[in-house]
Design an enzyme around this catalytic site. Structure first.
Site, mmCIF file in Angstrom:
data_model
loop_
_atom_site.group_PDB
_atom_site.id
_atom_site.type_symbol
_atom_site.label_atom_id
_atom_site.label_comp_id
_atom_site.label_asym_id
_atom_site.label_seq_id
_atom_site.Cartn_x
_atom_site.Cartn_y
_atom_site.Cartn_z
ATOM 1 N N GLY A 130 43.651 26.696 42.575
ATOM 2 C CA GLY A 130 42.793 26.166 41.532
ATOM 3 C C GLY A 130 41.840 25.130 42.087
ATOM 4 O O GLY A 130 41.311 25.285 43.190
ATOM 5 N N LYS A 132 44.788 17.971 39.207
ATOM 6 C CA LYS A 132 44.983 19.298 39.788
ATOM 7 C C LYS A 132 45.002 20.319 38.657
ATOM 8 O O LYS A 132 45.875 20.293 37.795
ATOM 9 C CB LYS A 132 46.293 19.335 40.581
ATOM 10 N N ASP A 167 56.788 23.399 51.842
ATOM 11 C CA ASP A 167 55.456 23.388 52.464
ATOM 12 C C ASP A 167 55.163 22.024 53.083
ATOM 13 O O ASP A 167 54.103 21.434 52.862
ATOM 14 C CB ASP A 167 54.379 23.756 51.451
ATOM 15 N N SER A 191 43.140 28.776 46.449
ATOM 16 C CA SER A 191 43.724 29.834 45.632
ATOM 17 C C SER A 191 44.521 29.266 44.470
ATOM 18 O O SER A 191 44.711 29.919 43.453
ATOM 19 C CB SER A 191 44.621 30.718 46.495
ATOM 20 N N ILE A 203 37.094 17.441 44.502
ATOM 21 C CA ILE A 203 37.451 17.005 45.859
ATOM 22 C C ILE A 203 38.235 18.069 46.619
ATOM 23 O O ILE A 203 38.567 17.879 47.782
ATOM 24 C CB ILE A 203 38.253 15.683 45.846
#
Length: 514
Positions: free
Chosen positions: A66, A83, A179, A64, A60
Site C-alpha cells: 500500500g 500506513k 521480516d 505492494s 513517504i
C-alpha cells in the site's frame, strides 16, 4: 507491480471481520493547509471511536502493501506515519490484531486506526496511525558505507541490544516477526532509540499449525526457510538478527544471494555443510540428499581483524543451523558483548542526551527467563536497596526504571575484550549527503512502512547523531556484498549441493495467507 495492491498483512484465518467503522473522511482548509478529519479507534485500550484531525500529509513510501504517509496531528503537533493498506472485508487484519497487543519501548506504537473508502466500489482501506520515527538502521549504515566506514561499535552494541529486547518481548507472546532486517529497525538519531516496525508479516505461531516458508527478506532468511520448512519457530527471527549484527560489523550483508539456492550457498561457505542431524532439525525431507562436504570458515576470518571477540562470539551463537541451538533474544541481551552498556558511568550519548532506556524491564520481561536477571541488570541496580530500589523482588521483579548506564562514544570503545583491544572507529558521521534515490536491487524491498522498510522518511542527521542521513532516501534491500569467507570452489560445490532445493523459496516476503 501491476494490478491492485495485495490485501493487508496476511488475513487472519477465516474469521469474519467485525463491521468496519466507516465514519467518512472529511477535509477542509485552514490557513492554506488541508486538514483531514477521520473517525478513529485508539491503538490500545478503549474501542471508543473519536475524531482525529491531521494535516501536512505527504507520501513517504509505497509498495505492494500500500502507501505510507507522513502527517501532523492537529491537536498535539505530533508527527505520525499513516500506513494505508487494502482491507479484505471477509477477514480480520492480522497486523492490526498483533499491533493492538504490543506495548514496548522498542516497538513502534500504534496510536490509532481507521478505515477509509477506496475509489472502487466496496473497496476499503485500513489506515494504521503510527508514531513517526525519522530514520532506519539501514539508512544510517548506508551513509557510513558511502565513506567506507561501519557504524561505530558502541552504536552497534546499543542498537542490537534494543532489537534483542524487542524480540524477547514479542517471542514471549508467541509472536514471530518474520521480516527482521535493517529497513525495519526504526531509529531516532537524536535519542538513539531503536524501535521494531512493520508487523505486516508477523504471526502468532501455534504448535502443530503449518506456516508459509516463503517469508522474510532474502539476505536474512533462516536456512530452515530456504529448505522449505513449514513448522518453524520464532528462532527464524534470531537468525535474521544474527544476519543484521554481522552486516553492521562487516558493512555489507553476510549472506548475499540472488535466489534461495544462492542464499544457501553463501551460508554453507561460512558455516560449512550442515550435518544430517542439522538438516533433520531444519527439514526432515532433505536428510537423504547428498551434500558435498565443505568445511566451515573460521568466524575470526569472516570479520575484520579488530572486530571485538565478544561480537564475533555472539554472531556464532545466533547463526546456528539447528534452530533450537540458537541463543534466545533475552540470553543475547545478557551476552558479554553488551556488558559495556551495563557498566556504571556517564549516562550520556555523544550529543549530551541521556542514553535511551535499556533496563526499564517490566515484570513480564524479567519473568521470561528469571535465571538471566542477575546478568541482565547492571550491578548498581541489583544492589539498589530499600523500598525505592530497582532490584527485582522475591516474588517477581520491580520495574527497573533506569536509563542507560554508560556513555556511548561515537568513536568506538577502547575497552579490552578478552585481552585484545577493541578498535577505535575512524571518524563519527557520514556526510549529510544529498540524493534522494538510493534504492538498490536485492529483495525487492518497498520503501517506508511496508515489507521493504518502515514508517519513516529521512529527515537529515541531527547533531550528535551517529550519522547525518540524506533526505528522502528510498528504503530497499541492501545490494550485493561479498559475504564472508569460503574457499575457492566452495560456491560451485555448494551450488551443486543445493540443486535439489532449486525453485523453493527464492526470497521475498508477504505473499500468502499464512
Amino acid at each position: 507491480m501491476s494490478g491492485r495492491p495485495r490485501t493487508s498483512s496476511f488475513a487472519e484465518g477465516n474469521k469474519q471481520s467485525p463491521s468496519l467503522v466507516l465514519g467518512g473522511v472529511k477535509t477542509c482548509s485552514r490557513d492554506g493547509s488541508k486538514i483531514t478529519t477521520v473517525v478513529a479507534t485508539p491503538g490500545q485500550g478503549t474501542d471508543r471511536v473519536q475524531e482525529v484531525s491531521y494535516t501536512d500529509t505527504k507520501v513517504i513510501g509505497n509498495g505492494s502493501f500500500g502507501v505510507v504517509f507522513q502527517a501532523k496531528l492537529c491537536d498535539t503537533g505530533e508527527l505520525v506515519a499513516i500506513k494505508k493498506v487494502l482491507q479484505d472485508r471477509r477477514f480480520k487484519n492480522r497486523e492490526l490484531q498483533i499491533m493492538r497487543k504490543l506495548e514496548h519501548c522498542n516497538i513502534v506504537k500504534l496510536l490509532y486506526f481507521f478505515y477509509s473508502s477506496g475509489e472502487k466500489r466496496d473497496e476499503v482501506f485500513l489506515n494504521l496511525v503510527l508514531e513517526y520515527i525519522p530514520e532506519t538502521v539501514y539508512k544510517v549504515a548506508r551513509q557510513y558505507a558511502k565513506t567506507k566506514q561501519t557504524i561505530p561499535i558502541n552504536f552497534i552494541r546499543l542498537y542490537m541490544y534494543q532489537l534483542f529486547r524487542s524480540l524477547a518481548y514479542i517471542h514471549s507472546l508467541g509472536i514471530c516477526h518474520r521480516d527482521i532486517k535493517p529497513q525495519n529497525l526504526l531509529l531516532d538519531p537524536e535519542t538513539a532509540v531503536l524501535k521494531l516496525c512493520d508487523f505486516g508479516s508477523a504471526k502468532q505461531l501455534l504448535h502443530g499449525e503449518p506456516n508459509v516458508s516463503y517469508i522474510c527478506s532474502r539476505y536474512y532468511r533462516a536456512p530452515e526457510l530456504i529448505f522449505g520448512a513449514i513448522n518453524y519457530t520464532t528462532k527464524i527471527d534470531v537468525w535474521s538478527a544474527g544476519c543484521v549484527l554481522a552486516e553492521l560489523l562487516l558493512g555489507q550483508p553476510i549472506f548475499p544471494g540472488d535466489s534461495g539456492v544462492d542464499q544457501l550457498v553463501e551460508v554453507i561457505k561460512v558455516l560449512g555443510t550442515p550435518t544430517r542431524e542439522q538438516i533433520r532439525e531444519m527439514n526432515p525431507n532433505y536428510t537423504e540428499f547428498k551434500f558435498p562436504q565443505i568445511k566451515s570458515h573460521p568466524w575470526q576470518k569472516v570479520f575484520r581483524i579488530r572486530t571485538p571477540t565478544e561480537a564475533i562470539n555472539l554472531v556464532s551463537l545466533l547463526l546456528e543451523y539447528t534452530p533450537s541451538a540458537r541463543i534466545t533474544p533475552l540470553k543475547a541481551c545478557a551476552h558479554p558483548f553488551f556488558d559495556e552498556l551495563r557498566m556504571e558511568g556517564n549516562h550520556t550519548l555523544p550529543n549530551g542526551r541521556d542514553m535511551p532506556p535499556l533496563f526499564n524491564f517490566t515484570e513480564h520481561e524479567l519473568s521470561i527467563q528469571p535465571s538471566l536477571v542477575p546478568q541482565l541488570l547492571p550491578k548498581h541496580l541489583q544492589n539498589a536497596s530499600g523500598p525505592g530500589g530497582n532490584r527485582p523482588s522475591a516474588g517477581g521483579a520491580a520495574s527497573i526504571a533506569a536509563s542507560g548506564s554508560t556513555s556511548v562514544s561515537s568513536t568506538g570503545s577502547g575497552a579490552s575484550v578478552e585481552g585484545s583491544a577493541q578498535p577505535q572507529s575512524q571518524g563519527t558521521a557520514a556526510a549529510a549527503g544529498s540524493g534522494s534515490g538510493g534504492a538498490t536491487a536485492g529483495t525487492g524491498g518497498a520503501s517506508a512502512g511496508g515489507p521493504g522498510s518502515g514508517n519513516n522518511s529521512s529527515s537529515g542527521g541531527a547533531s550528535g547523531a551517529p550519522s547525518a542521513v540524506a533526505a528522502g532516501g528510498a528504503n530497499a534491500a541492501v545490494a550485493g556484498g561479498a559475504g564472508g569467507g569460503g574457499g575457492a570452489g566452495a560456491a560451485t560445490a555448494a551450488a551443486t549441493a543445493t540443486g535439489a532445493i532449486g525453485a523453493t523459496n527464492a526470497g521475498g516476503a508477504n505473499v500468502t495467507d499464512s
